[in-house]
Write an enzyme that holds these catalytic residues in place. Structure first.
Site, PDB file in Angstrom:
ATOM      1  N   ASP A  42      12.581   6.084   1.298  1.00 24.13           N
ATOM      2  CA  ASP A  42      11.266   5.589   1.687  1.00 24.13           C
ATOM      3  C   ASP A  42      10.528   4.899   0.532  1.00 24.13           C
ATOM      4  OD1 ASP A  42       9.359   5.558   3.862  1.00 24.13           O
ATOM      5  OD2 ASP A  42       8.128   6.791   2.534  1.00 24.13           O
TER       6      ASP A  42
ATOM      7  N   ARG B  50      23.644   7.322  -0.178  1.00 23.89           N
ATOM      8  CA  ARG B  50      24.813   7.722   0.610  1.00 23.89           C
ATOM      9  C   ARG B  50      24.993   6.878   1.856  1.00 23.89           C
ATOM     10  NH1 ARG B  50      24.242  14.112   0.934  1.00 23.89           N
ATOM     11  NH2 ARG B  50      22.126  13.375   1.095  1.00 23.89           N
TER      12      ARG B  50
ATOM     13  N   LYS C  39      -3.395   0.255 -10.098  1.00 26.75           N
ATOM     14  CA  LYS C  39      -4.214  -0.502  -9.139  1.00 26.75           C
ATOM     15  C   LYS C  39      -5.232  -1.344  -9.897  1.00 26.75           C
ATOM     16  CE  LYS C  39      -3.887   2.348  -5.001  1.00 26.75           C
ATOM     17  NZ  LYS C  39      -3.315   1.489  -3.977  1.00 26.75           N
TER      18      LYS C  39
ATOM     19  N   ASP D 271      -0.306  16.399  -3.087  1.00 23.80           N
ATOM     20  CA  ASP D 271       0.257  15.061  -2.857  1.00 23.80           C
ATOM     21  C   ASP D 271      -0.606  13.996  -3.530  1.00 23.80           C
ATOM     22  OD1 ASP D 271       1.818  12.951  -1.740  1.00 23.80           O
ATOM     23  OD2 ASP D 271       0.440  12.786  -0.050  1.00 23.80           O
TER      24      ASP D 271
ATOM     25  N   HIS E  14      -3.476  11.067  -7.946  1.00 25.37           N
ATOM     26  CA  HIS E  14      -4.309   9.875  -7.721  1.00 25.37           C
ATOM     27  C   HIS E  14      -5.806  10.160  -7.876  1.00 25.37           C
ATOM     28  CE1 HIS E  14      -0.574   8.423  -6.338  1.00 25.37           C
ATOM     29  NE2 HIS E  14      -0.715   8.562  -5.048  1.00 25.37           N
TER      30      HIS E  14
ATOM     31  N   LYS F 132      -5.620  12.670   5.571  1.00 30.02           N
ATOM     32  CA  LYS F 132      -4.857  11.799   6.475  1.00 30.02           C
ATOM     33  C   LYS F 132      -5.465  11.873   7.873  1.00 30.02           C
ATOM     34  CE  LYS F 132      -0.703  11.454   3.947  1.00 30.02           C
ATOM     35  NZ  LYS F 132      -0.849  10.163   3.286  1.00 30.02           N
TER      36      LYS F 132
HETATM   37  C1  BG6 Z   1       1.332   8.485  -2.215  1.00 34.04           C
HETATM   38  C2  BG6 Z   1       1.201   9.687  -1.322  1.00 34.04           C
HETATM   39  O1  BG6 Z   1       1.547   8.872  -3.547  1.00 34.04           O
HETATM   40  O2  BG6 Z   1       0.140   7.727  -2.165  1.00 34.04           O
HETATM   41  C3  BG6 Z   1       0.881   9.253   0.091  1.00 34.04           C
HETATM   42  O3  BG6 Z   1       2.407  10.424  -1.357  1.00 34.04           O
HETATM   43  C4  BG6 Z   1      -0.346   8.372   0.121  1.00 34.04           C
HETATM   44  O4  BG6 Z   1       0.699  10.378   0.946  1.00 34.04           O
HETATM   45  C5  BG6 Z   1      -0.185   7.234  -0.875  1.00 34.04           C
HETATM   46  O5  BG6 Z   1      -0.520   7.862   1.427  1.00 34.04           O
HETATM   47  C6  BG6 Z   1      -1.465   6.428  -1.007  1.00 34.04           C
HETATM   48  O6  BG6 Z   1      -1.231   5.293  -1.779  1.00 34.04           O
HETATM   49  P1  BG6 Z   1      -1.966   3.942  -1.476  1.00 34.04           P
HETATM   50  O7  BG6 Z   1      -1.604   3.036  -2.577  1.00 34.04           O
HETATM   51  O8  BG6 Z   1      -1.448   3.479  -0.134  1.00 34.04           O
HETATM   52  O9  BG6 Z   1      -3.405   4.271  -1.400  1.00 34.04           O
END
Ligand code: BG6
Length: 486
Positions: free
Chosen positions: A20, A50, A192, A245, A250, A345
């Protein structure tokens, strides 16, 4: 200097090349770099995994550029795509098998024999961290970490570990194969544009910075709401939750950038040092954190299922898909300025912003908002006399919008950070001390966890998150609807 081009031939080896992360972030970034003509003549991108044959891989790669990607609205030019594809290979195999690495090493030698000049070697670890021990030990054993004629570097992604102790363990694994200057711990929020610009905005303009302190500010708010679900990431997400997460990484990066002191110079040590100092100054009462999980609801007019109904999520899961918290920054400047944070989310809208709320009698509080995404920009809420005979005061906004000043110049975080790796520039990457300081703060909260509350998909989170800020006589800000809608 364009390092990705001018530092010469390279082999980029992606572990998890059919995953992903590669699909969402790495391939689109490589396309962008190619589009700008920033790749050298000789290079090889070797995706490993794989799943695919070479042919299937090319389809996957092409699809990654044309998929519905929030950050990358690509129109793919065939000539660029073809030139990139010509340098891409899929090395199929199981990376838990030691033979995979000896095979990979031979594969690299073969590419050199076929004409790829021997050069730098960049590894991208896009695999679950449970595989790090195997992957890194084998890279070392097969001497892949030594490029015979250039540098070797590695990129690893957040979240590193799941608490301070496991982060330290992982670090041992990584540093036994690569030295510190070879390691790039990536948190893409540091790449960013809008966040890097916070530093320029704060430290290169003398208007606002002198006012960003406890004498003038009432509080700070950070909102990072997403209007989409966990999609197919159930397994990872359920073991992680929102706080780990995005909160540990972030969100803390955003907070650090918004409140750190000015680094004494542009060196990596000074920049990273100030970020770490800030994270170390954070405290929060574990009671002042609300965990939420989305229940069924409606997002932008469409029915949305509950988190517990998502694939690979247990029906009784308590995992947080949302959190809200109150944080104190214990330094001279911000000691009386609480920071309220909410992230989650399946919320009402996609919005990431940092707002400095100035003192004043409600509703007459000026607000300085940095919109990280979407409709990137900066706005100041001002009170203005409405034209007319009477003195009627209305809230209005003064704004700077990227779209206006820099049309068509969007610069993706991954595109930037991948190029920083080529340049060997660590400024916008984490060092292990920073990651550990972030975990120490998060661990202090996780110990006395409050119960998970439920919120309707498509809402702004559970009612307890409103109570958290309202008990202090404050309110979550309503997003300004016309923000940079130009
Ligand atoms: C990722 C998280 O690191 O950052 C995700 O695993 C999240 O859950 C994403 O949606 C958000 O990143 P961005 O750049 O789309 O705000």
């Amino acid at each position: 200097m364009i390092y990705s081009k001018e530092s010469g031939p390279f082999a980029l080896i992606i572990f998890g090349g059919s995953g992903d992360l590669s699909y969402q972030k790495i391939y689109p970034a490589l396309y962008d770099i190619a589009e700008k003509g920033h790749l050298p003549e000789d290079y090889a991108i070797i995706a490993t995994g794989r799943k695919y044959t070479q042919e299937e891989f090319y389809n996957f790669f092409e699809h990654s550029l044309t998929s519905d990607n929030r950050h990358h609205k690509h129109s793919v030019e065939n000539a660029i795509f073809k030139s990139l594809e010509k340098h891409m290979y899929f090395y199929q195999g199981d990376n838990t098998d030691p033979n995979f690495y000896t095979g990979l090493s031979k594969y690299l030698d073969k590419l050199v024999k076929e004409g790829l000049p021997c050069g730098n070697r960049l590894f991208y670890a896009g695999v679950p961290q449970s595989l790090y021990q195997t992957v890194f030990a084998n890279i070392k054993k097969s001497r892949l970490n030594k490029s015979p004629c250039g540098w070797a570097r590695v990129v690893i992604e957040k979240p590193i570990g799941e608490d301070e102790a496991s982060a330290k363990k992982l670090d041992k694994i990584i540093t036994s194969t690569f030295t510190e200057d070879q390691i790039f711990r990536l948190d893409h929020y540091l790449g960013k544009e809008t966040l890097e610009n916070v530093l320029v905005f704060r430290f290169k303009n003398n208007i606002f910075e002198p006012m960003l302190n406890g004498n003038n500010l009432d509080h700070i708010q950070i909102t990072s709401s997403e209007d989409f679900s966990i999609a197919k990431r159930g397994k990872f997400y359920n073991a992680t939750g929102a706080l780990k997460d995005v909160g540990q990484n972030h969100i803390l990066q955003m907070l650090a950038i918004a409140t750190m002191e000015q680094p004494k110079d542009d060196s990596d040590e000074a920049m990273i040092g100030e970020r770490i100092k800030l994270v170390k100054s954070l405290t929060a009462n574990p009671k002042d954190i609300v965990y939420g999980q989305y229940a069924a609801g409606v997002v932008h007019g469409k029915d949305a299922i509950a988190y517990r109904q998502e694939a690979s999520v247990p029906k009784d899961s308590q995992t947080d898909t949302f959190f809200a918290m109150k944080v104190n920054v214990n330094n001279e400047r911000f000691k009386n300025v609480p920071v309220y944070i909410r992230a989650g989310k399946q919320m009402a809208m996609w919005l990431t912003e940092i707002s400095y709320v100035f003192k004043g009698k409600d509703p007459y509080r000026n607000v300085l908002t940095i919109r990280v995404q979407p409709n990137e920009g900066i706005a100041v809420k001002l009170f203005t006399k409405k034209p007319g005979l009477e003195i009627k005061v209305e809230p209005t906004y003064m704004q700077f919008c990227y779209k206006h000043y820099f049309p068509g110049e969007a610069f993706d975080a991954y595109e930037k950070l991948v190029q920083d790796v080529f340049a060997g520039r660590h400024t916008f990457f984490n060092i292990s001390k920073e990651v550990e300081a972030q975990w120490r703060f998060i661990d202090s909260l996780s110990k006395n966890r409050t119960p998970t509350r439920f919120y309707k998909a498509g809402s702004w989170g559970p009612k307890e998150a409103f109570a958290l800020i309202e008990k202090d006589g404050r309110k979550w800000l309503e997003p300004y609807p016309a923000f940079c809608q130009i």
